[in-house]
Write an enzyme that holds these catalytic residues in place. Structure first.
Site, PDB file in Angstrom:
ATOM      1  N   GLU A 118       0.838  -1.195   0.000  1.00  0.00           N
ATOM      2  CA  GLU A 118       0.000   0.000   0.000  1.00  0.00           C
ATOM      3  C   GLU A 118       0.879   1.252   0.000  1.00  0.00           C
ATOM      4  OE1 GLU A 118      -3.227   2.445   2.711  1.00  0.00           O
ATOM      5  OE2 GLU A 118      -2.716   0.382   3.271  1.00  0.00           O
ATOM      6  N   LYS A 249      -8.447 -14.697  16.583  1.00  0.00           N
ATOM      7  CA  LYS A 249      -8.555 -14.219  15.202  1.00  0.00           C
ATOM      8  C   LYS A 249      -9.914 -13.627  14.875  1.00  0.00           C
ATOM      9  CE  LYS A 249      -4.905 -17.175  13.356  1.00  0.00           C
ATOM     10  NZ  LYS A 249      -4.449 -17.806  14.589  1.00  0.00           N
ATOM     11  N   ASP A 323       1.772 -13.834  13.268  1.00  0.00           N
ATOM     12  CA  ASP A 323       0.593 -14.423  12.648  1.00  0.00           C
ATOM     13  C   ASP A 323      -0.291 -13.290  12.140  1.00  0.00           C
ATOM     14  OD1 ASP A 323      -1.784 -15.661  11.981  1.00  0.00           O
ATOM     15  OD2 ASP A 323      -1.724 -17.068  13.659  1.00  0.00           O
TER      16      ASP A 323
END
Length: 423
Positions: A118, A249, A323
């Site tokens: 980005e 998550k 992660d």
């Protein structure tokens, strides 16, 4: 299929196209023909299996791009991190800083590697870092730690669920011994009991040392889970290792007040003159922006209030072998701007779910270790400092992006940096 009346279809693009609508029954039917693609699965990473997979893939893409000479020379190092290995993906890495941090664990001027595709992202964090450093640095404080796994048990009735709970609360010391028999570094910190009708959710919370610790707590809780099934005086009808209370998550409101991973607060007071010099705006404008955007966040149902923690987290996590999926829970928290009595800007962030480690996982892979080495934070004894760096980096990003909106530079910066110019 019934004939489609286009006059009645106004808001669904699929059903506004009669020809496409007619294809739905056949297009969505199950297909039981054998696939023409047959890869070679293997639990381990061997040169033989790697070559056999590329026999299938080589006609689809350029092998040398994914399996370049560096990757081929280090492929064995990925054995504990991936299955069905075929190569690596190169992501551009930039560096922001120096970012001065005055923390309990992180206390230095840090150069921070960020992996992203980005444009404008690294420039924005670099600008925030320069502002913070010019203002004497950001204060950071690690407040709490803990990683959880939450098994669930079902019983015939509330009465039997209550009997189970009365036994569980007497077993803490035994559960701790069982859990810690599986790990040298993990420590069972706490057990929380949640009773919902005839269901019992147990929250096992651990300290995980310098590892992020998700595998560690899963293995430890799995052993407790089977100890419970073997020794509970009340047998559950159903039981599962995870009952979805851990926040693993996924964004969740519970850990906004507690912790998942490491909870860190960071703050700084910045003179108005520096806000004007580095951001082109005023503390008063940034405070007003923060208040109006807090209301906007509430209207949208946001968990916590922040501008873009996810940008910092994903770029740092990818660069440093964390992660990346944990950005889902790590990217909640609270950003706050206030004016002090001198008209200067007080800014703070609190992130309760920073999931980072400096050992294990992907932290030992060649390029990821190199990025942690730039920070000086690879290896044992460094995870708490890394969490404080993450919070400081997020604050730098909040200052920069809010300043850009207040100065009306946000669109201009992206147009300048993200649009390619061709001759």
């Amino acid at each position: 299929m019934p004939k489609l009346n286009l006059n009645r279809v106004k808001h669904c693009p699929l059903f506004s196209d009669a020809e496409r609508y007619e294809k739905v029954p056949t297009a969505l039917e199950p297909n039981y023909t054998e696939s023409k693609h047959k890869l070679c699965p293997s639990a381990g990473l061997t040169e033989k299996h790697l070559a056999r997979r590329w026999q299938v893939l080589e006609s689809m893409t350029n092998k040398d791009v994914l399996l370049d000479s560096f990757t081929l020379g280090h492929y064995h190092e990925y054995a504990n991190n991936i299955e069905h290995f075929i190569g690596t993906v190169n992501i551009p890495v930039g560096v922001a800083g120096p970012l001065r941090i005055n923390g309990l664990h992180a206390n230095n001027d840090y150069l921070i590697p960020l992996a992203t595709t980005e444009a404008a992202l690294v420039a924005s964090y670099n600008r925030g870092a320069k502002l913070i450093t010019a203002a004497g640095g950001v204060s950071t404080l690690l407040i709490n730690e803990g990683v959880s796994r939450t098994p669930v048990f079902s019983f015939p009735s509330l009465s039997q669920a209550a009997q189970f709970v009365s036994w569980v609360v007497t077993q803490y010391d035994i559960f701790r011994q069982v859990a810690e028999s599986t790990t040298q570094h993990g420590k069972l910190k706490d057990i929380n009991v949640n009773l919902e009708g005839n269901h019992v959710y147990l929250v096992f919370e651990y300290l995980t040392g310098d590892a992020c610790g998700q595998n560690m707590v899963t293995i430890a809780t799995h052993k407790i889970f089977h100890h419970i099934l073997d020794f509970s005086p009340v047998s559950p009808i159903d039981a599962f290792l995870e009952g979805n209370l851990s926040g693993d998550k996924k964004a969740n409101a519970h850990t906004l007040r507690s912790v998942r991973g490491k909870k860190v607060s960071a703050d700084i007071t910045i003179p108005a003159s520096l806000v004007k010099k580095h951001l082109g705006t005023t503390p008063d404008s940034m405070v007003k922006f923060g208040k109006m955007n807090t209301v906007g966040g509430l209207l949208s149902g946001s968990i916590g209030i922040n501008a873009h923690y996810a940008n910092a987290l994903s770029a740092l996590y990818i660069a440093c072998g964390q992660d990346a999926a944990c950005v889902a829970e790590s990217a909640i928290g609270i950003t706050r701007f206030d004016l002090d009595s001198n008209g200067d800007l007080y800014a703070s962030v609190t992130l309760p779910n920073i999931m980072v480690g400096t050992v294990g996982g992907g932290t030992g892979l060649p390029t990821q270790k190199a990025c942690l080495d730039i920070l000086g934070l690879h290896g044992n004894g460094k995870a708490k400092a890394l969490a404080e760096v993450v919070a400081a980096l997020c604050l730098a990003g909040e200052l920069s992006i809010v300043g850009a909106f207040c100065a009306d530079h946000f669109s201009r910066a992206h147009q300048k940096l993200a649009r390619k110019k061709y001759a």
